[in-house]
Design an enzyme around this catalytic site. Structure first.
Site, PDB file in Angstrom:
ATOM      1  N   SER A 135       0.861  -1.180   0.000  1.00  0.00           N
ATOM      2  CA  SER A 135       0.000   0.000   0.000  1.00  0.00           C
ATOM      3  C   SER A 135       0.898   1.231   0.000  1.00  0.00           C
ATOM      4  CB  SER A 135      -0.870  -0.041   1.259  1.00  0.00           C
ATOM      5  OG  SER A 135      -1.685   1.109   1.353  1.00  0.00           O
ATOM      6  N   LYS A 161      -0.916  -0.839  -4.520  1.00  0.00           N
ATOM      7  CA  LYS A 161      -2.158  -0.131  -4.156  1.00  0.00           C
ATOM      8  C   LYS A 161      -1.802   1.313  -3.869  1.00  0.00           C
ATOM      9  CE  LYS A 161      -4.723  -0.128   0.185  1.00  0.00           C
ATOM     10  NZ  LYS A 161      -5.424  -0.979   1.178  1.00  0.00           N
ATOM     11  N   LEU A 162      -2.456   2.225  -4.597  1.00  0.00           N
ATOM     12  CA  LEU A 162      -2.219   3.652  -4.376  1.00  0.00           C
ATOM     13  C   LEU A 162      -3.316   4.210  -3.493  1.00  0.00           C
ATOM     14  CD1 LEU A 162      -1.339   4.870  -7.999  1.00  0.00           C
ATOM     15  CD2 LEU A 162       0.221   4.021  -6.223  1.00  0.00           C
ATOM     16  N   LYS A 163      -2.943   4.911  -2.457  1.00  0.00           N
ATOM     17  CA  LYS A 163      -3.916   5.656  -1.675  1.00  0.00           C
ATOM     18  C   LYS A 163      -4.321   6.871  -2.501  1.00  0.00           C
ATOM     19  CE  LYS A 163      -4.154   3.473   2.305  1.00  0.00           C
ATOM     20  NZ  LYS A 163      -5.421   2.898   2.773  1.00  0.00           N
ATOM     21  N   ASP A 189      -7.148   2.941  -3.198  1.00  0.00           N
ATOM     22  CA  ASP A 189      -7.907   2.920  -1.941  1.00  0.00           C
ATOM     23  C   ASP A 189      -8.203   4.346  -1.512  1.00  0.00           C
ATOM     24  OD1 ASP A 189      -9.040   2.443   0.525  1.00  0.00           O
ATOM     25  OD2 ASP A 189      -7.274   1.482   1.413  1.00  0.00           O
ATOM     26  N   GLU A 214     -11.070   0.666  -3.782  1.00  0.00           N
ATOM     27  CA  GLU A 214     -11.420   0.270  -2.414  1.00  0.00           C
ATOM     28  C   GLU A 214     -12.102   1.428  -1.690  1.00  0.00           C
ATOM     29  OE1 GLU A 214      -7.916  -1.217  -0.475  1.00  0.00           O
ATOM     30  OE2 GLU A 214      -8.836  -1.302   1.505  1.00  0.00           O
ATOM     31  N   ASP A 239     -13.837  -2.151   2.307  1.00  0.00           N
ATOM     32  CA  ASP A 239     -12.963  -2.366   3.461  1.00  0.00           C
ATOM     33  C   ASP A 239     -13.772  -1.950   4.702  1.00  0.00           C
ATOM     34  OD1 ASP A 239     -11.098  -2.065   5.518  1.00  0.00           O
ATOM     35  OD2 ASP A 239      -9.660  -0.889   4.382  1.00  0.00           O
ATOM     36  N   LYS A 263     -10.059  -7.747   6.845  1.00  0.00           N
ATOM     37  CA  LYS A 263      -9.116  -7.419   7.926  1.00  0.00           C
ATOM     38  C   LYS A 263      -9.669  -8.052   9.193  1.00  0.00           C
ATOM     39  CE  LYS A 263      -7.568  -2.907   6.258  1.00  0.00           C
ATOM     40  NZ  LYS A 263      -7.794  -1.452   6.397  1.00  0.00           N
ATOM     41  N   GLY A 291      -4.396  -4.930   5.623  1.00  0.00           N
ATOM     42  CA  GLY A 291      -3.408  -4.756   6.688  1.00  0.00           C
ATOM     43  C   GLY A 291      -3.688  -3.497   7.466  1.00  0.00           C
TER      44      GLY A 291
HETATM   45  O1  OSB Z   1      -7.452   1.251   4.311  1.00  0.00           O
HETATM   46  O2  OSB Z   1      -6.319  -0.492   3.990  1.00  0.00           O
HETATM   47  C1  OSB Z   1      -6.484   0.562   4.579  1.00  0.00           C
HETATM   48  C2  OSB Z   1      -3.460   1.292   6.755  1.00  0.00           C
HETATM   49  C3  OSB Z   1      -4.075   1.783   7.897  1.00  0.00           C
HETATM   50  C4  OSB Z   1      -5.430   1.909   7.923  1.00  0.00           C
HETATM   51  C5  OSB Z   1      -6.197   1.543   6.818  1.00  0.00           C
HETATM   52  C6  OSB Z   1      -5.575   1.041   5.691  1.00  0.00           C
HETATM   53  C7  OSB Z   1      -4.186   0.941   5.653  1.00  0.00           C
HETATM   54  C8  OSB Z   1      -3.440   0.503   4.472  1.00  0.00           C
HETATM   55  C9  OSB Z   1      -2.098  -0.127   4.672  1.00  0.00           C
HETATM   56  O3  OSB Z   1      -3.814   0.685   3.344  1.00  0.00           O
HETATM   57  C10 OSB Z   1      -2.212  -1.562   5.008  1.00  0.00           C
HETATM   58  C11 OSB Z   1      -0.904  -2.204   5.366  1.00  0.00           C
HETATM   59  O4  OSB Z   1       0.007  -2.209   4.543  1.00  0.00           O
HETATM   60  O5  OSB Z   1      -0.773  -2.732   6.492  1.00  0.00           O
HETATM   61 MG    MG Z   2      -8.561   0.227   2.872  1.00  0.00          MG
END
Ligand code: OSB
Ligand code: MG
Length: 368
Positions: A135, A161-163, A189, A214, A239, A263, A291
């Site tokens: 991520s 995965k790009l935020k 995401d 996402e 999610d 999760k 994660g």
């Molecule tokens: O939305 O998946 C999510 C991290 C913290 C809270 C929410 C998210 C995330 C990540 C990173 O996208 C997940 C990871 O690499 O552990």
């Molecule tokens: Mg997410």
């Protein structure tokens, strides 16, 4: 099995680099670890709640509070306990799934260690290693993002995965596609950063062949996601909205998602996570393991879950060094884009005492 007490431990680990999402920027990870003690074994659980209630309503200090006041005492009274009995015993206490997940995991780990069974086998895993994605946070510029993505691909990550958030969506996706090509497994995401009014804008992501988008809309908005799904060709993955097997079934039935991020912390534990996996499998909906910047303890258990047959997309099961220079367990190291599924009893790992002490902020014993 009788629980004799639970140790709560607050830890704080610095991140190797700031991690920015649509809900904020993290520079370190505050987390709560649980150690459950029984007469013949102990077990560990990691609570995924963050320091602030930005990703979800739960936060670490509130989890500690509800554990000490209500959840741990609900498992006392000299009762005989097994891991499958934890969720029913806690059910009269509403919500607090992240806190409950950590407690159930600690009890499950103790139980499995007691009879020498790995978590992966107990859950029904069918692989001995899992492909890993990563991520990637929101960056200050597209060139910086491209450097970071190039670095992860060089390390072997199988999916990016790009935020995203309004103002950081089309340009980074276009740039990553152009630079790394159409074969790259790429997804985004939004962590609830959009509204239905953004539907036409989000449809402009469709030409980039993303695996999924996402959680574009807010947590409660299953109907909105179903409407959005009718205007996008990019599959919607949920999610935040998926809090149980029941909510997963509802989301699928409504057409709110075509993919599910599982999760375990968000849904109350690994046993409910497996039920979501089963519900999705029955509907032909692919799942992947999300994660929450876990330490090696949470990561070990996530990798076990990700080895179940319905996990057909790479998860956010990155190596320890994605987030931490020094993990509190033996580090998880990427090999050929995969992590090995732990095969020791229980979650298969324990904290390294010195590394754990180094990051411990406080401990508390809750006797039963
Ligand atoms: O939305 O998946 C999510 C991290 C913290 C809270 C929410 C998210 C995330 C990540 C990173 O996208 C997940 C990871 O690499 O552990
Ligand atoms: Mg997410």
């Amino acid at each position: 099995m009788k629980l004799t007490g639970v140790e709560l431990r607050e830890i704080r680990l610095p991140l190797v680099a700031p991690f920015r999402t649509s809900f904020g920027t993290m520079t370190d990870r505050t987390a709560l670890l649980l150690r459950a003690e029984t007469a013949d074994a102990e077990g560990w659980g990691e609570c995924v709640a963050m320091a602030d209630p930005r990703y979800s309503s739960e936060y670490a200090a509130a989890c500690a509070d509800v554990l000490r006041r209500f959840l741990v005492p609900a498992l006392g009274g000299g009762r005989q306990l097994d891991a499958a009995g934890v969720a029913p015993a806690l059910a009269p206490l509403r919500g607090h799934r992240m806190a409950k997940a950590a407690l159930e995991t600690a009890v499950l780990d103790a139980e499995l260690r007691g009879h020498g069974e790995p978590l992966a086998r107990a859950l029904g895993a069918v692989h001995d290693r899992v492909p890993c994605g990563v991520s990637v946070g929101i960056m200050d510029s597209v060139p910086h993002l491209l450097d970071v993505v190039a670095g992860y691909l060089a390390e072997g990550y199988r999916r990016i995965k790009l935020k995203i958030e309004p103002g950081w969506d089309l340009a980074p996706v276009r740039a990553v596609r152009e630079r790394f090509g159409d074969d790259l497994l790429l997804q985004v995401d939004a962590n609830t950063a959009y509204t239905l009014a953004d539907a036409r804008h989000l449809a402009r992501l469709d030409p980039y062949g993303l695996l999924l988008i996402e959680q574009p809309l807010e947590e409660e908005d299953l109907i909105g996601h179903a409407q959005l799904a009718r205007t996008l060709t990019t599959p919607i993955c949920l999610d935040e909205s998926i809090t149980s097997a029941r909510s997963a079934a509802a989301a699928i039935t409504l057409g709110a998602c075509a993919v599910v991020n599982i999760k375990p912390g968000r849904v109350g534990g690994y046993l409910e996570a497996r039920r979501i996996h089963d519900v999705c499998a029955a509907h032909g909906v692919p799942v992947w393991c999300g994660g929450m910047l876990e330490t090696g303890l949470g990561r070990a258990a996530n990798v076990a879950l990700a080895a179940l047959p319905g996990f057909t997309l790479p998860g956010d099961t990155s190596a320890s060094d994605r987030y931490y220079r020094t993990d509190i367990t033996e580090p998880f190291v990427l090999a050929d884009g995969h992590l090995p599924v732990p095969d020791g009893p229980g979650i298969g790992v324990v904290p390294l005492p010195d590394a754990l002490d180094e990051v411990t902020v406080g401990t508390e014993w809750i006797a039963l």
